[in-house]
Design an enzyme around this catalytic site. Structure first.
Site, PDB file in Angstrom:
ATOM      1  N   PRO A 354      -1.109  -3.090   3.611  1.00  0.00           N
ATOM      2  CA  PRO A 354      -1.624  -4.083   4.573  1.00  0.00           C
ATOM      3  C   PRO A 354      -3.104  -4.346   4.297  1.00  0.00           C
ATOM      4  O   PRO A 354      -3.944  -3.451   4.446  1.00  0.00           O
ATOM      5  CB  PRO A 354      -1.413  -3.416   5.935  1.00  0.00           C
ATOM      6  CG  PRO A 354      -1.316  -1.955   5.633  1.00  0.00           C
ATOM      7  CD  PRO A 354      -0.750  -1.817   4.266  1.00  0.00           C
ATOM      8  N   ASP A 530      -6.972  -1.154   1.959  1.00  0.00           N
ATOM      9  CA  ASP A 530      -5.633  -0.791   2.400  1.00  0.00           C
ATOM     10  C   ASP A 530      -5.783  -0.165   3.780  1.00  0.00           C
ATOM     11  O   ASP A 530      -6.286   0.956   3.923  1.00  0.00           O
ATOM     12  CB  ASP A 530      -5.013   0.200   1.408  1.00  0.00           C
ATOM     13  CG  ASP A 530      -3.572   0.553   1.758  1.00  0.00           C
ATOM     14  OD1 ASP A 530      -3.157   0.304   2.906  1.00  0.00           O
ATOM     15  OD2 ASP A 530      -2.864   1.085   0.872  1.00  0.00           O
ATOM     16  N   HIS A 531      -5.346  -0.915   4.805  1.00  0.00           N
ATOM     17  CA  HIS A 531      -5.594  -0.489   6.184  1.00  0.00           C
ATOM     18  C   HIS A 531      -4.791   0.758   6.572  1.00  0.00           C
ATOM     19  O   HIS A 531      -5.023   1.345   7.632  1.00  0.00           O
ATOM     20  CB  HIS A 531      -5.285  -1.631   7.153  1.00  0.00           C
ATOM     21  CG  HIS A 531      -6.212  -1.673   8.337  1.00  0.00           C
ATOM     22  ND1 HIS A 531      -6.923  -0.587   8.765  1.00  0.00           N
ATOM     23  CD2 HIS A 531      -6.537  -2.692   9.192  1.00  0.00           C
ATOM     24  CE1 HIS A 531      -7.636  -0.906   9.826  1.00  0.00           C
ATOM     25  NE2 HIS A 531      -7.428  -2.189  10.105  1.00  0.00           N
ATOM     26  N   ARG A 532      -3.833   1.170   5.762  1.00  0.00           N
ATOM     27  CA  ARG A 532      -3.110   2.411   6.041  1.00  0.00           C
ATOM     28  C   ARG A 532      -3.995   3.619   5.808  1.00  0.00           C
ATOM     29  O   ARG A 532      -3.801   4.674   6.411  1.00  0.00           O
ATOM     30  CB  ARG A 532      -1.872   2.517   5.143  1.00  0.00           C
ATOM     31  CG  ARG A 532      -0.848   1.421   5.303  1.00  0.00           C
ATOM     32  CD  ARG A 532       0.237   1.545   4.260  1.00  0.00           C
ATOM     33  NE  ARG A 532      -0.299   1.492   2.897  1.00  0.00           N
ATOM     34  CZ  ARG A 532       0.424   1.698   1.801  1.00  0.00           C
ATOM     35  NH1 ARG A 532       1.719   1.977   1.906  1.00  0.00           N
ATOM     36  NH2 ARG A 532      -0.134   1.620   0.610  1.00  0.00           N
TER      37      ARG A 532
END
Length: 559
Positions: A354, A530-532
């Site tokens: 994401p 990468d928002h994870r």
């Protein structure tokens, strides 16, 4: 002779598959050990696959553009135990190499001394070294009786084209030492060499083009059809058709179903289609139509003037539309090679991680001054100092403070790996697509060293000379879209990395200082994460650290 199968080797660092982009040999060609036989695209790198054998190409098992798993058989060779390297191409394939009449009548037990001496005199000597030519050029050389190894290539790296083969054949035709060969303009329907007898082919399937009177007629019949305006031959509608990979590639490019192409040639009882057959079939309807129009125009009286409005009215009366006669200008470009590799990588990244992009702008007055002061010193050492090394050093400073941006998420193991190395990938735009060579251990190198290494990698990326290992092991990537005038973007992460920084163009922009708006050089930044793995707040703090080091370049000396 024994037949040896050759499997696609691991041409990278443990890659699982590759795309066979181009065959450098064709069935019947003589090859030497370590001679390149194919070009394979894997992980954004184009590499040549060398042969492991001395021998003759027996069969190609993979078509150009096909994805091949490592370990699959791609080609086979006939390898002789004694004296294999001494035979000529014609002896290996059973085709005549000199005078066509002598080659066709020569028996398995030997020929007359006169015929042998004549054949030897007409066959040019093969120079040593590799010969780089596509299958179409090699096939044309066999049809014209030209030794492909004796042709001077005009392409990159000495690669031989069909035009080179024709030019060589025309030069030989002008001399008294070899058979007379005319150019296509002089003789549009040259008569090829006759088909060798069954005994000459040793009972095996020959991959060399064999065209007799009927085969040659197909080309002349197409020319006759075009000249008279008669209808083009209809589709053959076969279920099975034999053809070389190069011929099938031509059919795909021309949008022709190879099972519909008429041919009088057979191999082992099956129809065998050549590239010329495909082109003739594809061009016949258009040529016939043009010839009919030309014939009609010739028989009609030439008008002295043309009234545009009258012509338009006549077209409307007959129901014809000028637009309906226009030819489509659409162009089809194959989606393969580097472009397809990039597409798959970007798709995987975008739909796996994401993405969130953080934008900011940093004033770089001091950075511009520092570079101007260091440029003369760099030039003395033969180095072109750009802003990139300063940015790389600033990024390393930010990564050391916020290591989550120098990481990899391993979902299967349910763990985040914080990398201890600082290997920065630099995106380079090339004619073949985007390459990302990696500069290793940026934290251990100086500005001048980084500038020279980036220049070298970028130059070799544009020349397609990078090794697969030089595009592996990156921990963070940089893309400089500002080089072509961009300002902000949303760069896609180079998966499985977790962050990428995009650089805009350094230009003078309005900046507020001490209550006044002034012009100052600024650098726009676009950071995708990468928002994870990375929170937005951490991304902003990392960007602030990078900007601080760019605003005050002396801080780079502390890293």
């Amino acid at each position: 002779m024994p037949v040896k199968e050759f499997k696609l080797p691991d041409v990278g660092e443990g890659v699982a598959e590759g795309e066979l982009v181009t065959w450098l040999v064709a069935p019947g060609d003589r090859v030497e050990e370590d001679q390149a036989v194919a070009e394979v695209e894997t992980d954004k790198a184009l590499v040549e696959v060398p042969s492991r054998y001395d021998g003759t190409v027996e069969e190609l098992f993979v078509e150009e553009g096909e994805i091949v798993p490592v370990g699959d058989v791609i080609i086979s060779f006939r390898v002789g135990e004694d004296g294999d390297g001494g035979g000529t191409e014609g002896e290996a394939t059973g085709e005549p190499t000199g005078d066509s009449d002598a080659g066709a009548t020569e028996s398995a037990t030997g020929a007359s001394a006169e015929a042998e001496s004549e054949a030897d005199a007409e066959e040019p000597a093969t120079p040593s070294g590799r010969t780089f030519a596509p299958p179409s050029a090699r096939r044309l050389a066999r049809e014209l009786g030209v030794d492909i190894a004796a042709v001077d290539g005009s392409g990159p790296g000495g690669r031989i084209s069909e035009a080179d083969v024709r030019a060589h054949a025309e030069d030989d035709g002008d001399s008294d030492d070899g058979p007379s060969v005319k150019s296509a303009s002089d003789a549009p329907d040259p008569k090829p060499a006759p088909t060798p007898t069954d005994s000459g082919s040793s009972g095996r399937k020959s991959a060399v083009k064999k065209r007799g009177g009927s085969g040659a007629g197909s080309g002349s019949e197409a020319a006759a059809t075009a000249s008279t305006g008669a209808a083009a031959p209809g589709p053959a509608g076969r279920e099975t058709t034999l053809a070389t990979p190069a011929t099938r590639k031509v059919a795909r490019e021309l949008g022709v179903d190879i099972d519909d192409v008429p041919t009088d040639e057979t191999r082992d009882g099956e129809a065998f289609v050549t590239g010329e057959d495909v082109r003739a079939y594809a061009e016949a309807p258009e040529s016939a139509g043009e010839a009919a129009e030309a014939s009609a125009d010739a028989s009609a009286p030439e008008p002295k003037s043309v009234d545009v409005s009258t012509s338009a009215d006549a077209a409307g009366a007959t129901g014809a539309s000028p637009a309906s006669e226009s030819v489509s200008t659409d162009e089809t470009v194959p989606y393969r090679g580097v472009r397809r590799t990039i597409g798959k990588q970007m798709e995987r990244s975008k739909y796996t991680a994401p993405h969130v992009t953080h934008h900011d702008t940093v004033a770089v007055d001091a950075l511009v001054e520092a570079r101007e002061e260091l440029k003369p010193r760099a030039e003395e050492q033969g180095v072109n100092l750009t802003y990139m090394p300063f940015v790389m050093k600033a990024i390393v400073a930010g990564l050391k403070e916020y290591p989550s941006l120098n990481s990899e998420l391993r979902e299967d193991e349910e763990e985040i790996v914080l990398k201890g190395d600082y290997n920065l990938g630099i995106a380079v735009a090339t004619d073949a697509g985007l390459m990302v060579p990696v500069v290793e251990n940026v934290d251990e190198k100086g500005l001048f060293e980084l500038a020279e290494e980036v220049r070298d990698l970028a130059s070799r990326a544009r020349e397609r000379e990078l090794k697969p290992a030089e595009m592996k092991g990156g921990t963070f990537s940089i893309t400089n879209f500002g080089a072509i005038g961009g300002e902000y973007a949303t760069p896609i992460i180079n998966y499985p990395e977790t962050a990428i920084l995009g650089l805009g163009a350094i230009e003078e922009r309005p900046v507020a200082r001490d209550g006044e708006v002034v012009a100052a050089p600024t650098l726009p930044l676009s950071l995708s994460i990468d928002h994870r793995v990375i929170d937005g707040a951490v991304a902003a703090e990392f960007a602030n650290t990078v900007m601080e080091h760019l605003e005050h370049p002396l801080l780079l000396l502390t890293h």
